[in-house]
Design a protein around this motif. Structure first.
Motif, mmCIF file in Angstrom:
data_model
loop_
_atom_site.group_PDB
_atom_site.id
_atom_site.type_symbol
_atom_site.label_atom_id
_atom_site.label_comp_id
_atom_site.label_asym_id
_atom_site.label_seq_id
_atom_site.Cartn_x
_atom_site.Cartn_y
_atom_site.Cartn_z
ATOM 1 N N GLN A 271 0.780 -1.084 0.014
ATOM 2 C CA GLN A 271 -0.028 0.040 0.079
ATOM 3 C C GLN A 271 0.893 1.432 0.045
ATOM 4 O OE1 GLN A 271 -2.352 -1.182 3.441
ATOM 5 N NE2 GLN A 271 -4.226 -1.483 2.392
ATOM 6 N N LEU B 31 -1.216 4.208 -1.528
ATOM 7 C CA LEU B 31 -2.655 3.742 -1.012
ATOM 8 C C LEU B 31 -2.674 4.055 0.469
ATOM 9 C CD1 LEU B 31 -3.518 0.453 -3.108
ATOM 10 C CD2 LEU B 31 -3.557 2.901 -3.764
ATOM 11 N N THR C 59 -9.019 -3.287 4.428
ATOM 12 C CA THR C 59 -9.606 -3.120 3.272
ATOM 13 C C THR C 59 -9.167 -4.088 2.299
ATOM 14 O OG1 THR C 59 -9.610 -0.480 3.707
ATOM 15 C CG2 THR C 59 -9.342 -1.273 1.137
ATOM 16 N N LEU D 201 -7.423 -5.460 -0.657
ATOM 17 C CA LEU D 201 -6.644 -5.260 -1.958
ATOM 18 C C LEU D 201 -6.608 -6.141 -2.887
ATOM 19 C CD1 LEU D 201 -4.628 -3.116 -2.835
ATOM 20 C CD2 LEU D 201 -2.771 -4.171 -1.128
ATOM 21 N N ILE E 211 -14.643 0.099 -6.903
ATOM 22 C CA ILE E 211 -14.479 1.233 -5.911
ATOM 23 C C ILE E 211 -15.578 1.382 -4.748
ATOM 24 C CG2 ILE E 211 -14.507 3.866 -6.092
ATOM 25 C CD1 ILE E 211 -11.910 2.676 -6.956
ATOM 26 N N GLY F 233 -15.429 -0.336 -1.928
ATOM 27 C CA GLY F 233 -14.598 0.122 -0.948
ATOM 28 C C GLY F 233 -13.095 -0.646 -0.987
ATOM 29 N N GLN G 178 -9.427 -1.549 -2.773
ATOM 30 C CA GLN G 178 -8.069 -0.896 -3.310
ATOM 31 C C GLN G 178 -7.947 -1.794 -4.739
ATOM 32 O OE1 GLN G 178 -5.656 -0.727 -0.064
ATOM 33 N NE2 GLN G 178 -6.129 1.530 0.388
ATOM 34 N N ASN H 108 -8.702 8.030 -8.675
ATOM 35 C CA ASN H 108 -8.947 7.593 -7.408
ATOM 36 C C ASN H 108 -7.637 7.425 -6.613
ATOM 37 O OD1 ASN H 108 -11.669 6.353 -8.017
ATOM 38 N ND2 ASN H 108 -10.571 5.677 -9.916
ATOM 39 N N ARG I 13 -6.833 4.837 -3.732
ATOM 40 C CA ARG I 13 -7.662 3.635 -3.998
ATOM 41 C C ARG I 13 -7.101 2.759 -5.151
ATOM 42 N NH1 ARG I 13 -12.861 4.324 -2.379
ATOM 43 N NH2 ARG I 13 -13.131 2.322 -2.616
#
Length: 485
Positions: free
Chosen positions: A284, A289, A295, A297, A321, A324, A326, A348, A351
């Motif tokens: 991330q 990110l 989240t 991924l 998206i 929620g 990534q 984004n 994200r």
């Protein structure tokens, strides 16, 4: 068990030169076959990267004239591989890649460059190097497709020949005027030989004239018999289906081992899945990110192309998206897709992250840090990225095609009840089906105990070369016995 000698003929081999999965297969299979009592020598063009990797070399043969100029054949060892290398600077000493120049265009003399590969392979097969006379010549993809043809038209005793299809979409077609310079008899340019719809077809020649044909998964072997996937060669393949076999690729289990991988921040295994969190955080951070362990991924390591279905992912990105989730993407390819992915990252922030090109270290980090790996290919002969994902506990989300369908067990209700699921499949290969798969994956992610169970299932999958090597060894030995009879 007597040792069989095999000449592997290939245009790229990892770690010396690589543009795709073909190199990975060519680099890993020799060691797996050695465990089956098969001695492998790999014949590869002497590109600059290959020549630079060689240490001591032995001149095995000198060619007064090889498609335009003198050349040498070297016997050498590099990166644990026993090699024959064609040192022909007029054909291979160039600053671009194996197939295209620095301008991104195919080399104008690719017909000669890879005819030389086939011709030299044929020579070795016929005893050019007395110290290594192969029982079987194994040609990979169109670049080696003329090797079985040269051997077919040669006089005297010859080895068995096997033609392997890694991707039938790439066929090596050249104008008819190439035929006379190949050094084959005039009657070779016919429908029963190397001719293909008025052109010279390198892959077609190999499929027509090899003793055996293999491809890289049972599913793909079935698909290429149909017009939708056969790319114009389905008629020939149906005529020769009795010698066609699908053997599922494996993965280099030493190079792709999360417990010993030096390219990732935190090695881990199925008993230490909690250590994976550090890789996710590093991933991330690498892509800018938001650092969030909770989240979901998704990762992508792929060519950006129509075949790989990466346009479908762009069209369905809104669903990802909205969930929620990534997304991180590593790849290169189609300029329009590249522009779209760059735009999605800009639109984004936090994200979506993208990096263009290929980076081996980053590829390992994506496998080790992403929660799920997306492979929405319209067709996929085998695929290696989903095998790495299984090994690293990044649950594959794949289209139900070719080798993807053969390697990933869909987490449907029966699979959940039986405790055997390893990922998510979807079909047909459309945007709505992909969006539904994203939703299914997100729902699975909500049940953390189930997700850990699925990760352990995935990591327990045998993706090594052992099973494939046994199948290849059986095929090669059977063919060698047939030729010796």
């Amino acid at each position: 068990m007597s040792e069989l000698k095999l000449l592997s003929v290939v245009s790229e081999v990892y770690p010396l030169v690589k543009t795709g999965g073909l190199a990975d297969v060519a680099g890993a299979l020799p060691a797996a076959l050695a465990a089956q009592g098969i001695q492998v020598r790999t014949l590869v063009p002497g590109y600059p990267a290959v020549m630079a990797a060689l240490g001591a070399v032995e001149e095995a043969f000198y060619f007064d004239h090889l498609f335009g100029a003198p050349a040498r054949l070297y016997a050498a060892t590099a990166a644990g591989l026993d090699l024959f290398v064609i040192d022909a600077p007029h054909l291979y000493d160039r600053p671009g890649g194996p197939y295209v120049g620095t301008d991104g265009r195919d080399y104008a003399d690719n017909a000669q460059r890879f005819a030389a590969l086939g011709a030299v392979a044929s020579g070795i097969g016929l005893g050019l190097v007395p110290a290594f006379v192969p029982d079987v010549v194994h040609a990979h993809d169109w670049q080696a497709g003329l090797a079985p043809a040269y051997l077919h038209y040669a006089s005297g005793r010859r080895p068995g020949t096997v033609m392997s299809i890694h991707n039938i979409a790439f066929q090596g077609q050249f104008p008819a005027h190439v035929a006379p310079v190949l050094g084959m008899p005039a009657h070779a340019f016919s429908i029963a030989g190397i001719e293909y719809y008025g052109t010279v077809g390198y892959l077609k020649a190999g499929l027509q004239l090899a003793d055996r044909i293999t491809t890289v998964s049972p599913g793909y072997a079935a698909e290429i018999l149909q017009p939708e996937a056969g790319m114009g060669l389905e008629g020939l393949l149906n005529q020769r289906r009795s010698v066609l076999t699908g053997i599922l690729n494996g993965l280099d289990a030493a190079a792709w081992n999360p417990a010993t991988d030096r390219l990732i921040p935190a090695p881990f295994d199925a008993k230490r899945l909690s250590a994976r969190a550090a890789n996710k955080a590093a991933l991330q951070a690498r892509f800018g990110l938001a650092e969030s362990p909770d989240t979901l991924l998704f990762g992508v390591v792929s060519r950006l192309s129509w075949q790989k279905g990466l346009d479908l992912l762009m069209d369905g990105l809104g669903t990802l998206i909205d969930l929620g989730a990534q997304l991180v993407v590593l790849g290169s390819g189609d300029p329009q897709l590249t522009e779209r992915y760059a735009g999605s990252a800009w639109a984004n922030p936090g994200r979506v992250g993208v990096q263009f090109g290929y980076d081996e270290t980053l590829a390992h980090l994506i496998q080790a840090g992403a929660d799920a790996l997306l492979v929405p290919s319209r067709f996929e002969p085998c695929g290696l990225t989903q095998l790495a994902a299984l090994r690293y506990g990044a649950l594959p989300v794949v289209a139900r095609v070719g080798g993807l369908a053969d390697t990933v067990i869909d987490v449907n209700e029966m699979a959940r009840a039986s405790g055997v699921g390893t990922g998510v499949q979807f079909s047909p290969v459309t945007v709505p089906a992909l969006q539904a798969a994203l939703g299914r994956t997100h729902a699975l992610w909500q049940d953390k105990a189930l997700w850990r169970k699925l990760q352990r299932n995935a990591m327990a999958t045998d993706v090594s070369w052992d099973r494939a090597a046994r199948a290849y060894a059986e095929l090669f030995r059977s063919l060698a016995r047939e030729r010796a009879a």
